[in-house]
Scaffold this motif. Sequence first.
Motif, mmCIF file in Angstrom:
data_model
loop_
_atom_site.group_PDB
_atom_site.id
_atom_site.type_symbol
_atom_site.label_atom_id
_atom_site.label_comp_id
_atom_site.label_asym_id
_atom_site.label_seq_id
_atom_site.Cartn_x
_atom_site.Cartn_y
_atom_site.Cartn_z
ATOM 1 N N GLU A 60 1.030 -1.334 0.077
ATOM 2 C CA GLU A 60 0.058 0.008 -0.112
ATOM 3 C C GLU A 60 0.852 1.212 -0.036
ATOM 4 N N PRO A 61 0.736 2.215 -0.929
ATOM 5 C CA PRO A 61 1.778 3.306 -1.017
ATOM 6 C C PRO A 61 1.575 4.154 0.282
ATOM 7 N N ALA A 62 2.418 4.837 0.673
ATOM 8 C CA ALA A 62 2.742 5.505 1.927
ATOM 9 C C ALA A 62 1.714 6.918 1.652
ATOM 10 N N ALA A 63 1.634 7.147 0.560
ATOM 11 C CA ALA A 63 0.980 8.411 0.329
ATOM 12 C C ALA A 63 -0.573 8.051 0.505
ATOM 13 N N ALA A 64 -1.126 7.106 0.388
ATOM 14 C CA ALA A 64 -2.386 6.646 0.244
ATOM 15 C C ALA A 64 -2.906 6.501 1.952
ATOM 16 N N ILE A 65 -2.049 5.966 2.665
ATOM 17 C CA ILE A 65 -2.179 5.954 4.099
ATOM 18 C C ILE A 65 -2.321 7.340 4.758
ATOM 19 N N GLY A 93 4.795 11.573 17.934
ATOM 20 C CA GLY A 93 4.145 12.894 17.198
ATOM 21 C C GLY A 93 3.883 12.472 15.443
ATOM 22 N N GLN A 94 4.329 11.265 15.182
ATOM 23 C CA GLN A 94 3.931 11.149 13.831
ATOM 24 C C GLN A 94 2.451 10.769 13.670
ATOM 25 N N LEU A 95 1.706 11.263 12.753
ATOM 26 C CA LEU A 95 0.311 10.759 12.580
ATOM 27 C C LEU A 95 0.311 9.177 11.854
ATOM 28 N N VAL A 96 1.193 9.010 11.136
ATOM 29 C CA VAL A 96 1.256 7.685 10.386
ATOM 30 C C VAL A 96 2.595 7.025 10.237
ATOM 31 N N PRO A 97 3.120 6.726 11.404
ATOM 32 C CA PRO A 97 4.359 5.975 11.585
ATOM 33 C C PRO A 97 4.575 4.844 10.739
ATOM 34 N N SER A 98 5.858 4.271 10.902
ATOM 35 C CA SER A 98 5.764 2.773 10.188
ATOM 36 C C SER A 98 6.696 1.996 10.836
ATOM 37 N N VAL A 99 6.609 0.676 10.671
ATOM 38 C CA VAL A 99 7.223 -0.569 11.182
ATOM 39 C C VAL A 99 7.912 -1.199 10.265
ATOM 40 N N GLU A 100 9.173 -1.812 10.454
ATOM 41 C CA GLU A 100 9.781 -2.902 9.465
ATOM 42 C C GLU A 100 9.562 -4.247 9.912
ATOM 43 N N ASP A 102 10.000 -7.937 8.390
ATOM 44 C CA ASP A 102 10.618 -8.888 7.423
ATOM 45 C C ASP A 102 11.320 -8.006 6.115
ATOM 46 N N GLY A 103 11.882 -6.856 6.606
ATOM 47 C CA GLY A 103 12.479 -6.026 5.589
ATOM 48 C C GLY A 103 11.598 -5.180 4.796
ATOM 49 N N ARG A 104 10.205 -5.300 5.276
ATOM 50 C CA ARG A 104 9.446 -4.474 4.407
ATOM 51 C C ARG A 104 8.710 -3.484 5.348
ATOM 52 N N SER A 105 8.421 -2.041 5.023
ATOM 53 C CA SER A 105 8.075 -1.216 5.698
ATOM 54 C C SER A 105 6.451 -1.321 5.743
ATOM 55 N N HIS A 106 5.612 -1.085 6.683
ATOM 56 C CA HIS A 106 4.348 -1.133 6.732
ATOM 57 C C HIS A 106 3.940 0.428 7.343
ATOM 58 N N ARG A 107 2.864 0.895 7.060
ATOM 59 C CA ARG A 107 2.650 2.336 7.672
ATOM 60 C C ARG A 107 1.370 2.014 8.549
ATOM 61 N N HIS A 149 -5.840 15.496 -1.999
ATOM 62 C CA HIS A 149 -4.718 14.790 -1.561
ATOM 63 C C HIS A 149 -4.407 14.130 -2.686
ATOM 64 N N PRO A 150 -3.077 14.184 -3.327
ATOM 65 C CA PRO A 150 -2.805 13.607 -4.549
ATOM 66 C C PRO A 150 -3.168 11.942 -4.515
ATOM 67 N N ALA A 151 -2.758 11.478 -3.593
ATOM 68 C CA ALA A 151 -3.181 10.133 -3.547
ATOM 69 C C ALA A 151 -4.552 9.623 -3.710
ATOM 70 N N ALA A 152 -5.575 10.630 -3.265
ATOM 71 C CA ALA A 152 -7.054 10.581 -3.456
ATOM 72 C C ALA A 152 -7.467 10.223 -5.047
ATOM 73 N N TRP A 153 -6.354 10.703 -5.924
ATOM 74 C CA TRP A 153 -6.644 10.455 -7.210
ATOM 75 C C TRP A 153 -6.063 9.241 -7.671
#
Length: 340
Positions: A60-65, A93-100, A102-107, A149-153
Motif C-alpha cells: 500500500e503506497p505510503a501516500a495513500a495511508i 508525534g507522527q500521525l502515520v508511523p511505520s514499522v519494518e 521482514d524487511g518491508r515497511s508497513h504504515r 490529496h494527491p493520493a486520492a486521485w
Amino acid sequence: MDLFRFDPPDLPDGAVRQIAHDLYGVIGETTRLRGERSQNTRFTTPDGEDFVLRIASASEPAAAIDCHAQALVHVERVAPSLPVPRMRAARNGQLVPSVELDGRSHRLRLETYLPGITFDDGQMVSLSGLWAIGELLGSVAVALAGFDHPAAWGFMPWDIANGLVVDESLNEALPHDARELTERARPRIENAMATMQRLPRQVVHNDGHAGNLVRIDQSSDRVTGLIDFGDLVHTVTVADVAIAASSLVPHQADPVAALAALAAGYHSRRPLAVDEVQAMPDLVLARLVLSTLLVEYQLVHVPHLASHVGAERPGTHAALSRWLDIDPDRAASEIGAELE
C-alpha cells in the motif's frame, strides 16, 4: 491484478500488542477485525478506551495511508460533531508511523473506535432509518468537499468510475451464474460509465455499506456513526449514495421507495443535481456489478477473504438480480418527486 493489493500482513496478536505499546503506549485486550488491505485490531484499554490499530499492507503506497489519515483530521477540524473515528498520533508525534517487518515497511494508523454494532447484511431498514443514513453520508460529503490529496486521485478497486465494471478480463473470468447477471446489466453499465464523465466529483468516503455504518444495538436501525475511510477516493460525488443503496436497498420491501428515502436524506445535507438523480439507479447497478466482479476475484485469488466473501456471494447475486428488474426511469422519477 496487483493493483488490487488485497494482501494485508498477518502478524501474531502478541506482535501487534508490542507494536501498539512501543509506538503508541496503548495496552489492553485485543480483538482482530476483518480487513482487505490492512491488519486491523481493536484494543480495549484497562481504563475502558477503545482504539483500532491498522497495519497496512507493505504494497500500500505510503501516500495513500497518509491521505486516509489526513482526511480524518480534516473532518475533525471542519465538522467536529460528525460521528467518525478520530486519529491518534504516535508517541513520536507522527500521525502515520511505520514499522519494518521482514524487511518491508508497513504504515500504521491508530483511530478511536466508535461504540455500537454495524448494520447486518440483508437487514430491513425503515424509511426513516434510510433517510438518516443518507443524511450522515451527505454530511460527510460536505465535510470532505474542501479536502484533497494527491493520493486520492490514484487507483481504488472499489471506485465505480474506474472502469473495472467493464473490464474484459474480470468479466470473462466470472462463473456462468455471475456472468449471466453482469451481461444483462452491460448496456446500462456502459451508459452509466458515459454518464459519470459529466457528474460532479470530489473526494468521498466511498465505503458506506452496511458493515461500515454503526448503530447502537441490534434493536435499532438508527445510524450513529460511519467508520473505515480506507477506500477514500476522488470520484463521482453521488457514488456515496449508490454504495449505501447497493448494500441496503435491493432487499427492502419497496426498493425504489428505500432508495428515494436514502437520497432524500443525503439531499438534505448535500443537494443532488438533476443529472445525479437521473443517474442514481444505474450507479447502484454499477456498484452491484463491481461487487460481483470483486467477490468472484477474491474467492479465487484472496484466501484471507474467501470464506467471508463466499458467504456474501448469494446475497450479492440476489441483490443484482432484483435491481436488474427495477425500471431505472421510474426509480429516478420517484427519487425526484421525493426531493421536491
